[in-house]
Design a protein around this motif. Structure first.
Motif, PDB file in Angstrom:
ATOM      1  N   ILE A  54      45.315  39.654  34.590  1.00 15.06           N
ATOM      2  CA  ILE A  54      46.085  39.390  33.240  1.00 15.06           C
ATOM      3  C   ILE A  54      45.183  38.107  32.566  1.00 15.06           C
ATOM      4  O   ILE A  54      44.925  38.219  31.364  1.00 15.06           O
ATOM      5  CB  ILE A  54      47.460  39.261  33.307  1.00 15.06           C
ATOM      6  N   THR A  55      45.330  37.089  33.447  1.00 18.60           N
ATOM      7  CA  THR A  55      44.839  35.995  32.804  1.00 18.60           C
ATOM      8  C   THR A  55      43.267  35.802  32.711  1.00 18.60           C
ATOM      9  O   THR A  55      42.526  35.069  32.084  1.00 18.60           O
ATOM     10  CB  THR A  55      45.130  34.624  33.730  1.00 18.60           C
ATOM     11  N   GLN A  56      42.618  36.694  33.624  1.00 17.33           N
ATOM     12  CA  GLN A  56      41.066  36.579  33.762  1.00 17.33           C
ATOM     13  C   GLN A  56      40.574  38.081  32.981  1.00 17.33           C
ATOM     14  O   GLN A  56      39.196  38.000  33.200  1.00 17.33           O
ATOM     15  CB  GLN A  56      40.495  36.662  35.159  1.00 17.33           C
ATOM     16  N   ASN A  57      41.232  38.570  32.390  1.00 16.94           N
ATOM     17  CA  ASN A  57      40.774  39.944  31.657  1.00 16.94           C
ATOM     18  C   ASN A  57      40.261  40.752  32.760  1.00 16.94           C
ATOM     19  O   ASN A  57      39.108  41.455  32.305  1.00 16.94           O
ATOM     20  CB  ASN A  57      39.590  39.652  30.577  1.00 16.94           C
ATOM     21  N   GLY A  58      40.897  40.937  33.855  1.00 16.62           N
ATOM     22  CA  GLY A  58      40.278  41.621  34.887  1.00 16.62           C
ATOM     23  C   GLY A  58      40.137  43.375  34.660  1.00 16.62           C
ATOM     24  O   GLY A  58      39.679  43.862  35.302  1.00 16.62           O
ATOM     25  N   PHE A  59      41.115  43.568  33.822  1.00 14.66           N
ATOM     26  CA  PHE A  59      41.417  45.090  33.573  1.00 14.66           C
ATOM     27  C   PHE A  59      40.018  45.773  33.029  1.00 14.66           C
ATOM     28  O   PHE A  59      39.887  46.612  32.924  1.00 14.66           O
ATOM     29  CB  PHE A  59      42.482  45.316  32.950  1.00 14.66           C
TER      30      PHE A  59
END
Length: 333
Positions: free
Chosen positions: A24-29
């Motif tokens: 969520i915090t690192q735009n991992g999706f």
């Protein structure tokens, strides 16, 4: 009252929140846009890792190198990374549910396996080319499948639920197999599990129902060592590999323990048949995807024949009378 897999549930409760916060915090999706093949591959690969003596790398390595055309180092490091989640989950489930394993075999193999892994990583891996790495992998395991198939065709084959009494020569043999298996694991990110599985089933006549969970725990120990080695010592854990890993973690943490749970209800003959199918599919897929030159095909056939003769010899040299079935080796032995 049914036993709960407490150790696995605690591991799940630790890993998944950390994974979710990072994504969520690192735009991992966004990783899924380019790396969707990783969770698809590991949906099957992690189940195989938990259900058989083949680690998740046995599926991930050929798919990544043959179909996705990724370099073997990327596939190897991904195998270590994803198995550190999937096979750890499967092992914790096995331990929690007290599925029978041979802890003496695990300890003895590890004595040789970790030095073999280190030796292979520093001195063997740099000498092997990409194409040969791919073809050697599938050829070696196909040869084992042939030998196990012929061994199981013996109507008088008797299996045991552990290694039984061991002499000094047996300990040396197991440590030696562990060392070679460690070298193989350094090359592929997988291998010591099925290599020692060969020794346990073909030479010591251990039932596949005990040898399989035993080999899973063996691979878990070595995959964690391999993962830490590449991240903190060799510093060659690629950003691409990390992104593939992040995409596949939720699948691995669920499917590997599911495989370990289901395998507990199958017969050893069913487990063996599953191994035959996966190894044959891997080999045919490799030949189709690689379309190797004639010289590589000849080397591949030579590996299959040589490996088969070795494994078959291993299944026939056991001296003394046929083993008698024995009780499962306790978890605390």
């Amino acid at each position: 009252m049914k036993r709960l897999p407490t150790a696995y549930l605690l591991f799940f409760a630790l890993v998944m929140p950390i994974w979710l916060i990072y994504m969520i915090t690192q735009n991992g999706f966004s990783f899924y846009n380019d790396h969707w093949a990783a969770p698809v591959t590991m949906f099957f690969g992690s189940f195989v890792a938990g259900a058989t003596s083949e680690g998740g790398g046995a599926v991930a390595f050929p798919v990544f190198t043959l179909l996705l055309k990724l370099p073997p180092p990327v596939a190897r490091n991904f195998s270590f990374a994803i198995q550190s989640i999937g096979m750890t989950s499967a092992s914790l489930l096995i331990i929690s549910l007290k599925i029978p394993v041979d802890w003496r075999a695990i300890r003895t193999v590890t004595i040789g396996g970790i030095p073999g892994l280190l030796f292979g990583a520093f001195f063997v891996v740099p000498l092997i080319s990409g194409p040969m790495t791919k073809i050697f992998f599938v050829s070696l395991w196909l040869s084992f499948a042939f030998a196990l198939y012929l061994a199981n065709r013996k109507t008088d084959r008797v299996t045991t639920n552990g290694l039984g009494p061991l002499k000094v020569v047996d300990l040396v043999r197991i440590v030696g197999f562990g060392f070679v298996g460690g070298v193989i694991t350094a090359i592929f990110g997988d291998g010591i599990n099925i290599f020692t599985f060969c020794l346990f089933t073909l030479y010591y006549s251990t039932s596949e129902k005990v040898a399989t969970p035993t080999s899973i725990i063996i691979m878990t120990i070595h995959t964690i060592v391999g993962f830490l080695l590449h991240v903190f010592v060799l510093h060659d854990f690629q950003p691409m590999t990390f992104q593939y890993w992040m995409c596949a973690i939720p699948v691995a943490i669920l499917m590997a323990p599911l495989g370990a749970y289901i395998i507990n209800f199958l017969t050893r003959e069913a487990i063996a048949k599953f191994l035959y199918i996966t190894t044959v599919v891997q080999y045919i897929g490799a030949l189709i995807a690689l379309r190797p030159p004639t010289v590589v095909v000849l080397i591949s056939f030579g590996t299959v024949v040589g490996g088969f003769l070795f494994f078959w010899w291993l299944s026939t040299i056991r001296s003394g009378p046929s083993p008698k079935p024995s009780a499962y080796v306790p978890l605390n032995s």
